[in-house]
Design a protein around this motif. Structure first.
Motif, PDB file in Angstrom:
ATOM      1  N   TYR A  79       0.854  -1.191   0.000  1.00  0.00           N
ATOM      2  CA  TYR A  79       0.000   0.000   0.000  1.00  0.00           C
ATOM      3  C   TYR A  79       0.885   1.234   0.000  1.00  0.00           C
ATOM      4  N   GLY A  80       0.340   2.375  -0.404  1.00  0.00           N
ATOM      5  CA  GLY A  80       1.084   3.626  -0.384  1.00  0.00           C
ATOM      6  C   GLY A  80       0.158   4.820  -0.413  1.00  0.00           C
ATOM      7  N   TYR A  81       0.706   5.969  -0.038  1.00  0.00           N
ATOM      8  CA  TYR A  81      -0.009   7.235  -0.193  1.00  0.00           C
ATOM      9  C   TYR A  81       0.985   8.363  -0.320  1.00  0.00           C
ATOM     10  N   ARG A  82       0.508   9.485  -0.826  1.00  0.00           N
ATOM     11  CA  ARG A  82       1.329  10.693  -0.944  1.00  0.00           C
ATOM     12  C   ARG A  82       0.919  11.659   0.164  1.00  0.00           C
ATOM     13  N   ASN A  83       1.828  12.581   0.458  1.00  0.00           N
ATOM     14  CA  ASN A  83       1.557  13.601   1.462  1.00  0.00           C
ATOM     15  C   ASN A  83       2.277  14.866   1.034  1.00  0.00           C
ATOM     16  N   GLY A  84       1.558  15.980   1.066  1.00  0.00           N
ATOM     17  CA  GLY A  84       2.152  17.242   0.650  1.00  0.00           C
ATOM     18  C   GLY A  84       1.993  17.503  -0.829  1.00  0.00           C
ATOM     19  N   ALA A  85       1.318  16.613  -1.531  1.00  0.00           N
ATOM     20  CA  ALA A  85       1.138  16.780  -2.978  1.00  0.00           C
ATOM     21  C   ALA A  85       0.196  17.941  -3.260  1.00  0.00           C
ATOM     22  N   THR A  86       0.477  18.656  -4.303  1.00  0.00           N
ATOM     23  CA  THR A  86      -0.369  19.760  -4.735  1.00  0.00           C
ATOM     24  C   THR A  86      -0.712  19.554  -6.203  1.00  0.00           C
ATOM     25  N   ALA A  87      -1.436  20.476  -6.771  1.00  0.00           N
ATOM     26  CA  ALA A  87      -1.780  20.387  -8.195  1.00  0.00           C
ATOM     27  C   ALA A  87      -0.536  20.458  -9.078  1.00  0.00           C
ATOM     28  N   THR A  88       0.579  20.926  -8.543  1.00  0.00           N
ATOM     29  CA  THR A  88       1.805  21.059  -9.336  1.00  0.00           C
ATOM     30  C   THR A  88       2.826  19.977  -8.994  1.00  0.00           C
ATOM     31  N   ALA A  89       2.364  18.876  -8.405  1.00  0.00           N
ATOM     32  CA  ALA A  89       3.275  17.798  -8.050  1.00  0.00           C
ATOM     33  C   ALA A  89       2.646  16.457  -8.413  1.00  0.00           C
ATOM     34  N   GLY A  90       3.478  15.473  -8.670  1.00  0.00           N
ATOM     35  CA  GLY A  90       2.995  14.139  -8.965  1.00  0.00           C
ATOM     36  C   GLY A  90       3.768  13.114  -8.172  1.00  0.00           C
ATOM     37  N   ALA A  91       3.091  12.037  -7.778  1.00  0.00           N
ATOM     38  CA  ALA A  91       3.724  10.967  -7.009  1.00  0.00           C
ATOM     39  C   ALA A  91       3.244   9.632  -7.566  1.00  0.00           C
ATOM     40  N   ALA A  92       4.165   8.687  -7.690  1.00  0.00           N
ATOM     41  CA  ALA A  92       3.809   7.372  -8.216  1.00  0.00           C
ATOM     42  C   ALA A  92       4.739   6.314  -7.640  1.00  0.00           C
ATOM     43  N   ILE A  93       4.278   5.077  -7.710  1.00  0.00           N
ATOM     44  CA  ILE A  93       5.107   3.907  -7.439  1.00  0.00           C
ATOM     45  C   ILE A  93       5.143   3.127  -8.734  1.00  0.00           C
ATOM     46  N   SER A  94       6.359   2.750  -9.156  1.00  0.00           N
ATOM     47  CA  SER A  94       6.502   2.074 -10.432  1.00  0.00           C
ATOM     48  C   SER A  94       7.425   0.873 -10.304  1.00  0.00           C
ATOM     49  N   SER A  95       7.549   0.133 -11.390  1.00  0.00           N
ATOM     50  CA  SER A  95       8.469  -0.988 -11.447  1.00  0.00           C
ATOM     51  C   SER A  95       8.825  -1.225 -12.911  1.00  0.00           C
ATOM     52  N   GLY A  96      10.086  -1.477 -13.151  1.00  0.00           N
ATOM     53  CA  GLY A  96      10.561  -1.723 -14.503  1.00  0.00           C
ATOM     54  C   GLY A  96      12.050  -1.995 -14.474  1.00  0.00           C
ATOM     55  N   ASP A  97      12.683  -1.955 -15.640  1.00  0.00           N
ATOM     56  CA  ASP A  97      14.109  -2.257 -15.733  1.00  0.00           C
ATOM     57  C   ASP A  97      14.993  -1.277 -14.961  1.00  0.00           C
ATOM     58  N   ASP A  98      14.500  -0.067 -14.700  1.00  0.00           N
ATOM     59  CA  ASP A  98      15.325   0.931 -14.004  1.00  0.00           C
ATOM     60  C   ASP A  98      15.048   0.985 -12.505  1.00  0.00           C
ATOM     61  N   GLY A  99      14.203   0.142 -11.989  1.00  0.00           N
ATOM     62  CA  GLY A  99      13.915   0.082 -10.556  1.00  0.00           C
ATOM     63  C   GLY A  99      12.756  -0.862 -10.312  1.00  0.00           C
ATOM     64  N   ARG A 100      12.939  -1.790  -9.425  1.00  0.00           N
ATOM     65  CA  ARG A 100      11.932  -2.825  -9.198  1.00  0.00           C
ATOM     66  C   ARG A 100      11.156  -2.586  -7.906  1.00  0.00           C
ATOM     67  N   THR A 101       9.880  -2.955  -7.958  1.00  0.00           N
ATOM     68  CA  THR A 101       9.016  -2.977  -6.793  1.00  0.00           C
ATOM     69  C   THR A 101       8.593  -4.421  -6.591  1.00  0.00           C
ATOM     70  N   GLY A 102       8.658  -4.914  -5.357  1.00  0.00           N
ATOM     71  CA  GLY A 102       8.255  -6.286  -5.101  1.00  0.00           C
ATOM     72  C   GLY A 102       8.254  -6.616  -3.628  1.00  0.00           C
ATOM     73  N   ILE A 103       7.697  -7.780  -3.316  1.00  0.00           N
ATOM     74  CA  ILE A 103       7.611  -8.286  -1.946  1.00  0.00           C
ATOM     75  C   ILE A 103       8.262  -9.670  -1.928  1.00  0.00           C
ATOM     76  N   MET A 104       9.075  -9.919  -0.911  1.00  0.00           N
ATOM     77  CA  MET A 104       9.751 -11.197  -0.760  1.00  0.00           C
ATOM     78  C   MET A 104       9.518 -11.714   0.658  1.00  0.00           C
ATOM     79  N   ALA A 105       9.444 -13.050   0.819  1.00  0.00           N
ATOM     80  CA  ALA A 105       9.278 -13.658   2.140  1.00  0.00           C
ATOM     81  C   ALA A 105      10.151 -14.905   2.228  1.00  0.00           C
ATOM     82  N   HIS A 106      10.842 -15.049   3.367  1.00  0.00           N
ATOM     83  CA  HIS A 106      11.698 -16.197   3.615  1.00  0.00           C
ATOM     84  C   HIS A 106      11.296 -16.798   4.961  1.00  0.00           C
TER      85      HIS A 106
END
Length: 153
Positions: A120-147
């Motif tokens: 889960y995620g959220y932004r804080n302090g964002a205004t109409a002139t700002a953008g926030a995102a969570i992404s994943s791809g070859d230049d940075g990965r997002t994921g969950i791991m469990a051992h």
């Protein structure tokens, strides 16, 4: 204190993780967690203590001078936040400056089977002139791991 004389039960595979993902999830809420739906729920196959780790590739875009933008992330177990999983990245900058970071946590957590772990995620302090995102791809990965660590404390 007594030490058990019988061996621990074999649990099969001892780790699980989300696969490589490619997505861009624009955060639309301020200060309220939203599910990052592009990251599939990670199912815990059997009860016990698991080492959980996650990465969240966060993206910031500030257009106004002196703007402040934070991105908060956390893992949920079923419907509730997992204490200790919270992470935050942010930026305060002059006009036109952008920033990216990959944030996350690693910690131990006791699960029942078949618990579901979600990002889960959220932004804080964002205004109409700002953008926030969570992404994943070859230049940075997002994921969950469990051992799997042990049958319990």
């Amino acid at each position: 204190m007594t030490t058990p004389t019988s061996p621990a039960l074999a649990q099969g595979g001892s780790w699980t993780q989300t696969g490589p993902l490619t997505f861009n999830h624009v955060l639309t809420t301020d200060s309220v967690y939203e599910k990052i739906s592009e990251v599939p729920a990670l199912t815990i196959p059997y009860a016990g203590v698991w080492e959980i780790a996650y990465n969240a590739h966060t993206n910031f875009a500030l257009i106004a001078s002196g703007g402040l933008l934070l991105i908060h992330t956390a893992l949920y177990n079923n419907a509730g936040i997992m204490p200790g999983s919270e992470a935050v990245t942010g930026i305060q900058s002059a006009a036109g400056f952008g920033f990216q970071a990959t944030a996350g946590q690693t910690f131990l957590y006791a699960f029942a089977a078949p618990d579901k772990v979600m990002l889960y995620g959220y932004r804080n302090g964002a205004t109409a002139t700002a953008g926030a995102a969570i992404s994943s791809g070859d230049d940075g990965r997002t994921g969950i791991m469990a051992h799997w660590v042990s049958p319990g404390f």
